[in-house]
Design a protein around this motif. Structure first.
Motif, PDB file in Angstrom:
ATOM      1  N   LYS A 228      67.437  94.311  52.560  1.00  0.00           N
ATOM      2  CA  LYS A 228      66.936  93.116  52.674  1.00  0.00           C
ATOM      3  C   LYS A 228      66.645  92.499  51.528  1.00  0.00           C
ATOM      4  N   MET A 229      66.273  93.014  50.383  1.00  0.00           N
ATOM      5  CA  MET A 229      66.120  92.234  49.203  1.00  0.00           C
ATOM      6  C   MET A 229      67.575  91.807  48.625  1.00  0.00           C
ATOM      7  N   ARG A 230      68.568  92.471  48.944  1.00  0.00           N
ATOM      8  CA  ARG A 230      70.009  92.085  48.644  1.00  0.00           C
ATOM      9  C   ARG A 230      70.462  90.787  49.194  1.00  0.00           C
ATOM     10  N   SER A 231      69.751  90.855  50.392  1.00  0.00           N
ATOM     11  CA  SER A 231      70.352  89.618  51.380  1.00  0.00           C
ATOM     12  C   SER A 231      69.585  88.205  50.864  1.00  0.00           C
ATOM     13  N   SER A 232      68.590  88.582  50.137  1.00  0.00           N
ATOM     14  CA  SER A 232      67.543  87.640  49.668  1.00  0.00           C
ATOM     15  C   SER A 232      68.049  87.282  48.367  1.00  0.00           C
ATOM     16  N   GLY A 233      69.086  87.690  47.446  1.00  0.00           N
ATOM     17  CA  GLY A 233      69.426  87.336  46.435  1.00  0.00           C
ATOM     18  C   GLY A 233      68.904  88.072  45.208  1.00  0.00           C
ATOM     19  N   ASN A 234      68.045  89.006  45.302  1.00  0.00           N
ATOM     20  CA  ASN A 234      67.278  89.867  44.481  1.00  0.00           C
ATOM     21  C   ASN A 234      68.140  90.772  43.453  1.00  0.00           C
ATOM     22  N   THR A 235      67.584  91.126  42.211  1.00  0.00           N
ATOM     23  CA  THR A 235      68.558  92.059  41.320  1.00  0.00           C
ATOM     24  C   THR A 235      68.035  93.273  41.264  1.00  0.00           C
TER      25      THR A 235
END
Length: 353
Positions: free
Chosen positions: A286-293
């Protein structure tokens, strides 16, 4: 120069104004609405506060508080105090009120019937807290799990005076590897993000009824606490990420995001260890799909928790944070022995108040 310690009265405007003035002058960050939220609205009870008074002038020059917190061990409830908001005006710090203030706070905590005290002081206050009698609990570790690697690679190349352009191609390869590794894991369960109290339902109560009965030492994570601590927090936008097996809540975490792509997990709980990996794998996606690192989790832990986090894909590095515990000598439980076991952990959300 002499000082006396008094118990603060929340209905006395002069005391409230003095506490807030001491915060403004001495603490790094105090959010609007903190006093009402932390000192008066806590479902575990009002915060206990001591004030240091300069006897010659009558000026209030220091404050220290104990936030009430309910803990559970083997299904039994215990009342604790978490030491917070320790502030002394700079011109009086060398004259001794700090130690007297902390010792008196503990005395009042025992009079109130608290079972133990927890303290997580900064470096400047550690010596005072240790002299009061707090003993170190567990290891302090910061866990991180990369989502995207480019910023890390760029920083490494800069340190080695290598061309930053190399970061792009390398990151593409490494990020693809991270993605494939996560997809292969095929985590079980279904997830839901909760952002308001209206989204909580009976499943949350059922979760805590089951979780509070296990043998692990842990703080109350019932619906009232979750709403107050996170969804009603006046200075941070928290969200809850929940993992379900069918209609049953089996694990959750509390998180916040920063503009630089860092995701902070401030709290998490699970019914069984088998759900830790799926919880964080779903969350990583989920965090990857939101652009987080990167995902970051700070814990003070017993011995067993470190391996569990590593198995969930996290890298571990020591943290400078120090945590101490002080048992009420009139109570039957020696909390040092309880924490000698490995089945417990304390999260940032229970420390950074």
């Amino acid at each position: 120069m002499s000082f006396k310690i008094i118990l603060a009265d929340q209905d006395e405007p002069d005391h409230v104004q003095a506490i807030q003035r001491l915060w403004d002058d001495n603490l790094h960050f105090v959010a609007e609405g903190r006093y009402a939220w932390l000192y008066q609205d806590n479902p575990a009870g009002n915060t206990l506060t001591c004030l240091a008074v300069h006897e010659e002038t009558g000026e209030i020059i220091g404050t220290a508080s104990a936030m009430c917190r309910n803990f559970y061990f083997k299904g039994e409830a215990f009342k604790a105090g978490i030491a917070v908001d320790f502030a002394i005006d700079a011109e009086y710090r060398v004259f001794g009120p700090a130690l007297l203030l902390q010792r008196t706070l503990v005395e009042y905590a025992w009079e109130k019937g608290l079972d133990f005290m927890l303290g997580f002081p900064n470096k400047a206050s550690q010596g005072i807290v240790r002299r009061v009698g707090y003993e170190q609990m567990g290891k302090s570790i910061r866990f991180s799990r990369l989502i995207r690697t480019r910023s890390k690679l760029t920083a490494m190349l800069r340190q080695r005076n290598l061309p930053k352009l190399l970061a792009g191609p390398a990151a593409t390869i490494l990020d693809a590897g991270l993605y494939l590794q996560n997809r292969i894991s095929s985590p079980h369960g279904a997830v839901r993000i909760i952002g308001s109290e209206s989204d909580l339902d009976d499943y949350w109560r059922d979760f805590w009824d089951s979780n509070s009965a296990i043998d692990a030492f842990q703080g109350d994570h019932g619906e009232d606490y979750i709403c107050w601590r996170y969804l009603q927090c006046p200075y941070k936008d928290y969200r809850l990420f929940s993992l379900f097996e069918g209609q049953r809540l089996v694990a959750f975490l509390v998180f916040s995001s920063r503009d630089d792509g860092l995701v902070l997990v401030d709290d998490f709980r699970f019914l069984e260890e088998k759900w830790v990996g799926p919880l964080f794998n779903h969350f990583w996606r989920k965090m990857r799909s939101s652009g987080n690192t990167v995902i970051n989790v700070g814990l003070i832990i017993g011995a067993g928790m470190e391996q569990l986090m590593k198995d969930a894909g996290f890298m571990a590095r020591p943290s400078e944070r120090w945590g101490g515990i002080l048992s009420n000598p009139e109570k039957s439980v020696d909390w040092r022995k309880v924490l000698a076991a490995d089945s417990w952990y304390i999260t940032d959300g229970e420390i950074d108040l």
